[in-house]
Design a protein around this motif. Structure first.
Motif, PDB file in Angstrom:
ATOM      1  N   TRP A  37       0.837  -1.188   0.000  1.00  0.00           N
ATOM      2  CA  TRP A  37       0.000   0.000   0.000  1.00  0.00           C
ATOM      3  C   TRP A  37       0.880   1.249   0.000  1.00  0.00           C
ATOM      4  CZ3 TRP A  37      -2.056   2.607   4.812  1.00  0.00           C
ATOM      5  CH2 TRP A  37      -2.997   3.568   4.495  1.00  0.00           C
ATOM      6  N   LYS A  38       1.941   1.207   0.779  1.00  0.00           N
ATOM      7  CA  LYS A  38       2.866   2.334   0.865  1.00  0.00           C
ATOM      8  C   LYS A  38       3.490   2.632  -0.502  1.00  0.00           C
ATOM      9  CE  LYS A  38       6.694   3.922   3.726  1.00  0.00           C
ATOM     10  NZ  LYS A  38       7.548   3.587   4.863  1.00  0.00           N
ATOM     11  N   GLY A  39       3.892   1.586  -1.212  1.00  0.00           N
ATOM     12  CA  GLY A  39       4.483   1.759  -2.530  1.00  0.00           C
ATOM     13  C   GLY A  39       3.513   2.341  -3.538  1.00  0.00           C
ATOM     14  N   ILE A  40       2.273   1.892  -3.478  1.00  0.00           N
ATOM     15  CA  ILE A  40       1.259   2.399  -4.402  1.00  0.00           C
ATOM     16  C   ILE A  40       0.965   3.870  -4.126  1.00  0.00           C
ATOM     17  CG2 ILE A  40      -1.179   2.221  -5.047  1.00  0.00           C
ATOM     18  CD1 ILE A  40      -0.845  -0.840  -4.700  1.00  0.00           C
ATOM     19  N   VAL A  41       0.851   4.226  -2.854  1.00  0.00           N
ATOM     20  CA  VAL A  41       0.596   5.626  -2.501  1.00  0.00           C
ATOM     21  C   VAL A  41       1.752   6.514  -2.950  1.00  0.00           C
ATOM     22  CG1 VAL A  41       0.341   7.229  -0.569  1.00  0.00           C
ATOM     23  CG2 VAL A  41      -0.971   5.116  -0.606  1.00  0.00           C
ATOM     24  N   LYS A  42       2.976   6.074  -2.748  1.00  0.00           N
ATOM     25  CA  LYS A  42       4.141   6.856  -3.188  1.00  0.00           C
ATOM     26  C   LYS A  42       4.123   7.053  -4.698  1.00  0.00           C
ATOM     27  CE  LYS A  42       7.532   5.933   0.388  1.00  0.00           C
ATOM     28  NZ  LYS A  42       8.867   5.422   0.680  1.00  0.00           N
ATOM     29  N   LYS A  43       3.829   5.982  -5.423  1.00  0.00           N
ATOM     30  CA  LYS A  43       3.813   6.050  -6.885  1.00  0.00           C
ATOM     31  C   LYS A  43       2.719   6.995  -7.377  1.00  0.00           C
ATOM     32  CE  LYS A  43       2.230   2.978 -10.159  1.00  0.00           C
ATOM     33  NZ  LYS A  43       2.013   1.637 -10.658  1.00  0.00           N
TER      34      LYS A  43
END
Length: 73
Positions: A37-43
């Motif tokens: 989830w963290k990676g998707i939000v950053k992207k």
């Protein structure tokens, strides 16, 4: 994305903030990428020019960025 701004503005000792920084160890199946989830939000936030740590503290800028993100989807 809008809710993410609330999470990023939380104090570091809050349970939801600790969960944001949590890394889970383990093995994924063959051919499966590690999607978080963290990676998707950053992207997604970088697509509209938001910086996770800095811009979340500025509510107006975060809301404007999230609005433009919603329109682009």
């Amino acid at each position: 994305m809008r809710w993410m701004g609330h999470i990023l503005r939380r104090k570091i000792d809050e349970p939801v903030k600790r969960a944001w920084d949590l890394d889970v160890d383990g093995i994924r199946g063959k051919g499966r990428t590690k999607i978080t989830w963290k990676g998707i939000v950053k992207k997604e936030s970088s697509k509209v020019g938001l910086k996770e740590g800095e811009d979340a503290q500025n509510r107006k800028k975060w809301i404007e960025g999230v609005s433009s993100w919603c329109k682009s989807r």
